[in-house]
Write a protein that holds these residues in place. Structure first.
Motif, short mmCIF file in Angstrom:
data_model
loop_
_atom_site.label_atom_id
_atom_site.label_comp_id
_atom_site.label_asym_id
_atom_site.label_seq_id
_atom_site.Cartn_x
_atom_site.Cartn_y
_atom_site.Cartn_z
N ALA A 250 0.78 -1.16 -0.01
CA ALA A 250 0.00 0.02 -0.06
C ALA A 250 1.10 1.03 -0.01
N LEU A 251 1.96 1.24 0.78
CA LEU A 251 2.60 2.45 0.93
C LEU A 251 3.41 2.73 -0.34
N GLY A 252 4.13 1.90 -0.97
CA GLY A 252 4.61 1.88 -2.25
C GLY A 252 3.83 2.34 -3.44
N LEU A 253 2.53 1.86 -3.46
CA LEU A 253 1.70 2.04 -4.64
C LEU A 253 0.90 3.45 -4.33
N VAL A 254 0.47 3.98 -3.00
CA VAL A 254 -0.05 4.97 -2.96
C VAL A 254 0.90 6.06 -3.29
N ARG A 255 2.00 5.92 -2.94
CA ARG A 255 3.17 7.20 -2.86
C ARG A 255 3.41 7.29 -4.39
N GLN A 256 3.46 6.25 -5.20
CA GLN A 256 3.70 6.13 -6.57
C GLN A 256 2.37 6.84 -7.17
N LYS A 257 1.25 6.75 -6.82
CA LYS A 257 0.13 7.32 -7.47
C LYS A 257 0.14 8.73 -6.94
N LEU A 258 0.52 9.10 -5.90
CA LEU A 258 0.46 10.58 -5.47
C LEU A 258 1.42 11.35 -6.08
N ALA A 259 2.63 10.66 -6.55
CA ALA A 259 3.83 11.46 -7.21
C ALA A 259 3.18 11.49 -8.53
N ALA A 260 2.86 10.42 -9.36
CA ALA A 260 2.08 10.66 -10.66
C ALA A 260 1.05 11.50 -10.70
N TYR A 261 0.27 11.59 -9.84
CA TYR A 261 -0.87 12.65 -9.60
C TYR A 261 -0.49 14.18 -9.61
N ASN A 262 0.74 14.28 -8.77
CA ASN A 262 1.36 15.49 -8.70
C ASN A 262 1.94 16.05 -9.91
N ALA A 263 2.76 14.97 -10.71
CA ALA A 263 3.35 15.25 -11.96
C ALA A 263 2.35 15.71 -13.15
N GLU A 264 1.21 15.13 -13.16
CA GLU A 264 0.20 15.53 -14.09
C GLU A 264 -0.40 16.84 -13.60
N ILE A 265 -0.56 17.06 -12.47
CA ILE A 265 -1.15 18.44 -12.08
C ILE A 265 -0.28 19.42 -12.53
N ASP A 266 1.29 19.15 -12.35
CA ASP A 266 2.32 20.22 -12.76
C ASP A 266 2.57 20.34 -14.35
N ALA A 267 2.12 19.16 -15.17
CA ALA A 267 2.11 19.13 -16.68
C ALA A 267 0.99 19.93 -17.13
N TRP A 268 -0.03 20.09 -16.47
CA TRP A 268 -1.35 20.75 -17.05
C TRP A 268 -1.58 22.03 -15.99
N GLU A 269 -0.80 22.62 -15.45
CA GLU A 269 -0.91 23.73 -14.49
C GLU A 269 -1.32 24.91 -15.10
N ALA A 270 -0.68 25.25 -16.40
CA ALA A 270 -1.04 26.41 -17.16
C ALA A 270 -2.61 26.47 -17.65
N LEU A 271 -3.03 25.18 -18.05
CA LEU A 271 -4.34 25.17 -18.44
C LEU A 271 -5.42 25.19 -17.24
N THR A 272 -5.00 24.68 -16.32
CA THR A 272 -5.70 24.65 -15.09
C THR A 272 -5.95 25.98 -14.69
N ARG A 273 -4.81 26.91 -14.50
CA ARG A 273 -4.73 28.35 -14.19
C ARG A 273 -5.54 29.17 -15.18
N SER A 274 -5.82 28.64 -16.34
CA SER A 274 -6.42 29.65 -17.32
C SER A 274 -7.90 29.94 -17.34
N THR A 275 -8.58 29.38 -16.27
CA THR A 275 -9.79 29.57 -16.09
C THR A 275 -10.09 30.69 -15.09
N ASP A 276 -9.26 31.15 -14.38
CA ASP A 276 -9.57 32.37 -13.31
C ASP A 276 -9.98 33.48 -13.97
N GLY A 277 -10.68 34.18 -13.37
CA GLY A 277 -10.69 35.72 -13.85
C GLY A 277 -11.99 35.85 -14.87
#
Ligand code: NAP
Length: 277
Positions: A250-277
């Protein structure tokens, strides 16, 4: 009568529920366990001369739960810790699995746990103390093909559990979601509901997964007795966590998932931010 806490654990006939009950009884806790037939009731009550109590309850019999809890509180005593453990795994490719199978999976794993919690909360709130432990799964964080309903139910219970921990903090009631990895219980054996195969397109993906799970059943890495000791450490802690993983898988797989999740959030950060304002 024991001076230690009283635990109410759903599903004590086997697996984690039975292991936790046995460990708690060996430490002189009082344990009320739910079971689903008279034989299991008699067997459970033989575990301890005066501290083991069993009540017959299917956690999907929602209309019966309030009366069962009222009876437990009045006849046996105040419940300090509720462990929502009863649950099972549904295995099946989503397209092949019926909505009725999904409803049943959520009725047991999600609605059952919520119904038990709702029935007990008025008593705990009045006492301004209590601990609710929800047995979720690493499948409440990570996913794999063939267990969408199960993962969905455990993600749901994780979300409800974490929200509840915030709602109940003012009343000194703790909520902990415990997410085990793979353990040697009856989960992948007698308890698992497996949908029949019907769409050949999924053979290549899913057949090896189903076969591997069947072959691994009973040989998983995790020891339920050790999980029970870890759960009791959380129960005995003055400041228990909102989440706890059990097992190095559980420890290894959940850490892996959270890291991949973070990496995906970073990769799409600009599009994510583009909807403000
Ligand atoms: P288990 O040995 O199959 O035990 C499941 C228990 O839940 C049994 O006592 C069973 O009672 C009870 N139960 C099932 N449906 C119920 C219902 N509708 N009403 C009342 N009781 C019901 O499996 P386990 O692994 O200990 O499962 C306990 C929990 O751990 C489950 O929530 C499961 O999803 C979770 N979990 C297990 C693993 C694992 O690898 N083993 C990993 C992560 C999470 P009966 O004997 O009457 O069927």
């Amino acid at each position: 009568m024991s001076n230690l806490k009283t635990l109410l654990i759903t599903g004590v006939s086997s697996g984690f529920g039975r292991a936790l009950a046995q460990e708690a009884l060996s430490r002189e806790y009082r344990v009320i366990g739910t079971v689903r037939n008279a034989t299991a009731k008699a067997e459970f009550e033989q575990l301890h001369a005066h501290n083991a109590f069993a009540v017959e309850l299917d956690v999907t019999h929602f209309a019966a739960i309030d009366a069962v809890i009222a009876d437990v509180e009045q006849q046996i005593g105040p419940v300090d810790v509720l462990v929502n453990n009863a649950g099972y795994g549904h295995e099946g490719v989503m397209e092949e699995s019926s909505l009725e199978e999904m409803r049943q999976q959520f009725d047991v794993n999600v609605f059952g746990a919520v119904a038990m919690t709702k029935a007990l909360l008025p008593y705990m709130r009045q006492r301004r103390s209590g601990h609710i432990i929800n047995i979720t799964s690493m499948g409440g964080f990570i996913t794999m093909p063939g267990i969408s309903y199960y993962c969905g139910s455990k993600f749901a219970l994780e979300g409800i559990s974490e929200t509840l921990s915030k709602e109940l903090a003012p009343f000194n009631i703790h909520v902990t979601a415990i997410a085990p990895g793979s353990f040697r219980t009856d989960w992948a054996g007698r308890s698992m509901v497996r949908s029949a195969r019907s769409i050949a397109d999924y053979d290549a993906l899913f057949d090896p997964i189903r076969q591997a799970r069947e072959e691994k059943s009973g040989k998983q890495l995790g020891d339920p007795a050790k999980a029970a000791r870890a759960m009791l450490e959380i129960i005995e802690h003055s400041n228990p966590p909102a989440h706890l993983l059990l097992g190095s898988d559980a420890l290894g797989l959940v850490r892996q998932k959270l890291a991949a999740y973070n990496a995906e959030i970073d990769a799409w950060e600009a599009l994510t931010r583009s909807t403000d304002g």
